[in-house]
Design an enzyme around this catalytic site. Structure first.
Site, mmCIF file in Angstrom:
data_model
loop_
_atom_site.group_PDB
_atom_site.id
_atom_site.type_symbol
_atom_site.label_atom_id
_atom_site.label_comp_id
_atom_site.label_asym_id
_atom_site.label_seq_id
_atom_site.Cartn_x
_atom_site.Cartn_y
_atom_site.Cartn_z
ATOM 1 N N GLU A 1 1.782 53.854 -45.828
ATOM 2 C CA GLU A 1 2.243 52.499 -45.549
ATOM 3 C C GLU A 1 3.226 52.468 -44.378
ATOM 4 O O GLU A 1 3.342 51.477 -43.679
ATOM 5 C CB GLU A 1 2.839 51.868 -46.812
ATOM 6 C CG GLU A 1 1.740 51.678 -47.850
ATOM 7 C CD GLU A 1 2.091 50.776 -49.007
ATOM 8 O OE1 GLU A 1 3.286 50.477 -49.210
ATOM 9 O OE2 GLU A 1 1.157 50.376 -49.721
ATOM 10 N N HIS B 1 -5.257 54.823 -51.169
ATOM 11 C CA HIS B 1 -4.547 54.986 -49.892
ATOM 12 C C HIS B 1 -4.974 56.262 -49.157
ATOM 13 O O HIS B 1 -4.794 56.376 -47.954
ATOM 14 C CB HIS B 1 -3.036 55.094 -50.125
ATOM 15 C CG HIS B 1 -2.329 53.777 -50.240
ATOM 16 N ND1 HIS B 1 -2.613 52.870 -51.211
ATOM 17 C CD2 HIS B 1 -1.334 53.225 -49.501
ATOM 18 C CE1 HIS B 1 -1.824 51.815 -51.067
ATOM 19 N NE2 HIS B 1 -1.038 52.013 -50.037
ATOM 20 N N CYS C 1 -6.718 58.238 -55.005
ATOM 21 C CA CYS C 1 -5.890 57.057 -54.725
ATOM 22 C C CYS C 1 -6.484 56.383 -53.505
ATOM 23 O O CYS C 1 -6.854 57.053 -52.533
ATOM 24 C CB CYS C 1 -4.447 57.464 -54.451
ATOM 25 S SG CYS C 1 -3.414 56.106 -53.840
ATOM 26 N N CYS D 1 -8.530 50.345 -57.860
ATOM 27 C CA CYS D 1 -7.205 50.947 -57.988
ATOM 28 C C CYS D 1 -7.336 52.067 -59.011
ATOM 29 O O CYS D 1 -7.874 51.846 -60.101
ATOM 30 C CB CYS D 1 -6.231 49.890 -58.492
ATOM 31 S SG CYS D 1 -4.647 50.541 -59.051
ATOM 32 N N ASP E 1 -6.774 45.365 -56.686
ATOM 33 C CA ASP E 1 -5.912 46.544 -56.588
ATOM 34 C C ASP E 1 -4.470 46.054 -56.711
ATOM 35 O O ASP E 1 -4.202 44.859 -56.657
ATOM 36 C CB ASP E 1 -6.122 47.229 -55.234
ATOM 37 C CG ASP E 1 -5.197 48.417 -55.019
ATOM 38 O OD1 ASP E 1 -4.955 49.165 -55.989
ATOM 39 O OD2 ASP E 1 -4.691 48.603 -53.901
ATOM 40 N N SER E 2 -3.534 47.002 -56.826
ATOM 41 C CA SER E 2 -2.123 46.633 -56.883
ATOM 42 C C SER E 2 -1.609 46.131 -55.532
ATOM 43 O O SER E 2 -0.633 45.403 -55.475
ATOM 44 C CB SER E 2 -1.295 47.834 -57.310
ATOM 45 O OG SER E 2 -1.511 48.902 -56.420
#
Lengths: 278, 278
Positions: free
Chosen positions: A159, A193, A191, A81, A18-19
């Protein structure tokens, strides 16, 4: 194939990238569903986030990471991702000889299965939404009505650890309003996240909308492929979990646990550009 | 020095760089204060944002960009990025022969000058705040009391264009609360994106807190240095403005205007990694 060689093949690790941290929700789902599998994770923290980068850039980053993981002798590659799945899955499927799983198709399949009235909403980063990849993946397998919404504030919100408060609720309200107006009955969290926003997303959508966690859907797809190819690990010992990043291993170790849902140790930094020069 | 050669030196461009769009607020301030100067901008959009990257990574990116701009024969280099100023200013000052201006010292100087009771607040990205660079810069020149706050949601908020609404106001409220409790009388906007939040920040702080725009302070410092070295442009024709990025020139062209406060044209993409291999 002699049993020993077959067993050696079976016990090769699965590579996941993933990034940044987000893909750890996918790794966590794979680890939960397939606890015997050795896993190697790569977080491209020097380039994070991919969501706002161009297709060319994301394809280049993805190829570099795939080369690195293939040198680690993986048996299957997971693009954990959404942006990289959207931009690089078909390229990587052509260029590597092992199976490659993205997060788009499994998520699209699960959404189609769960949308009772065939009205599917998609939320993701700018890159994922602009690529239209979930949209196309759903349209390819069904006649469902599909509605998309980019939510660029969700990643920094998660985050920052603000995924449960009033501000998160307000931001979710703004982004979901146009989708709810379309009477969607399934919502793809496009996504990695976003699983951390599930609680508030579910509150905002109400009980009539099924939330589709593509991390979980991808992990089920990995299991299915390994099962079909008779490549599920038969190891008796505890699976090994390894973590590599392209920048800031300490920060990854500190924050990653929130996404992996367990403590993370021994994160190593790899200079991807040096690898490319080889 | 013969007048002609001196004039050629004077009319060399000024190089300005940032991780993305943000530094365009600095370029805009330089262009406003010094309208005759030719300007070359580099936005490192392949690595944006720098705020969450490690010192090593930001120093490497900054050196690569400085090399590129110096090949373009610039007479002065502006690090129009707070994180890069914090991490790379001293390195670049040692490694290049032209003057280098960051955004930290000029902002710190302006804050000390404007804080009547010597109580200074600093807001910035995680990287800038963790580096403590504004803190140290203020402490170096004054005995002011200094209070810092990282505001990771401000950049995506500005980039989403939500810099004037209720959500922005709430987020600003959360981040500024601890600073306002310290009775600050000046607030350094320690990120080049933040000038676009000035209206709401000023509403949140009230009239007793002076907002210090480090983009403007850096532009004034550039003027002072060029004046002192007799290197201000004496060109009569309209200044040339050039823009380079490491990714996504179209997006830069589209969004950059918001930061530069004028339309942007002819953005070119440069592959920094290729440059490094040369």
């Amino acid at each position: 194939m002699p049993e020993k060689i077959n067993s050696a093949l079976k016990n090769k690790p699965i590579g996941i990238f993933d990034s940044g941290f987000g893909g750890l929700t996918v790794m966590s789902a794979v680890n939960k569903i397939l606890p015997n599998e050795n896993l190697i994770y790569f977080g491209d923290t020097a380039h994070v986030p991919y969501g706002s980068k161009s297709k060319d850039a994301v394809v280049k980053f993805s190829k570099d990471i795939a080369s690195f993981l293939i040198k680690k002798d993986i048996k299957l590659l997971v693009i954990a991702c959404n942006t990289a799945s959207a931009f690089a899955l078909s390229v990587l499927k052509k260029s590597v000889s092992i199976p490659v799983v993205g997060v788009i198709e499994p998520g699209a399949k699960a959404a189609v299965k769960n949308a009772k009235n065939g009205r599917i909403g998609i939320i993701g980063t700018e890159g994922t939404v602009a690529s239209g990849s979930y949209f196309k993946a759903v349209k390819k397998i069904s006649g469902a009505a599909v509605f998309q919404q980019a939510c660029p504030l969700f990643v920094p919100l998660v985050e920052e650890g603000w995924n449960k408060g009033k501000i998160a609720q307000d931001i979710i309200g703004v982004y979901l309003k146009p989708l709810l107006a379309k009477n969607i009955d399934a919502l793809i969290l496009g996504c990695t996240h976003y699983p951390l926003l599930k609680e508030l997303l579910s509150k905002a959508t109400g009980a009539n909308v099924e939330l589709i966690d593509s991390a979980n859907a991808a992990a089920l797809e990995v299991k299915e492929i390994l099962l079909k190819k008779d490549m599920l690990s038969d190891a008796k010992k505890k699976a090994s979990l390894k973590f590599y990043v392209s920048d800031n291993p300490k920060k990854f170790q500190k924050i990653g646990g929130k996404f992996f849902l367990k403590k993370i140790n021994g994160v190593k930094k790899i200079n991807l550009e040096r690898i490319c020069e080889v």
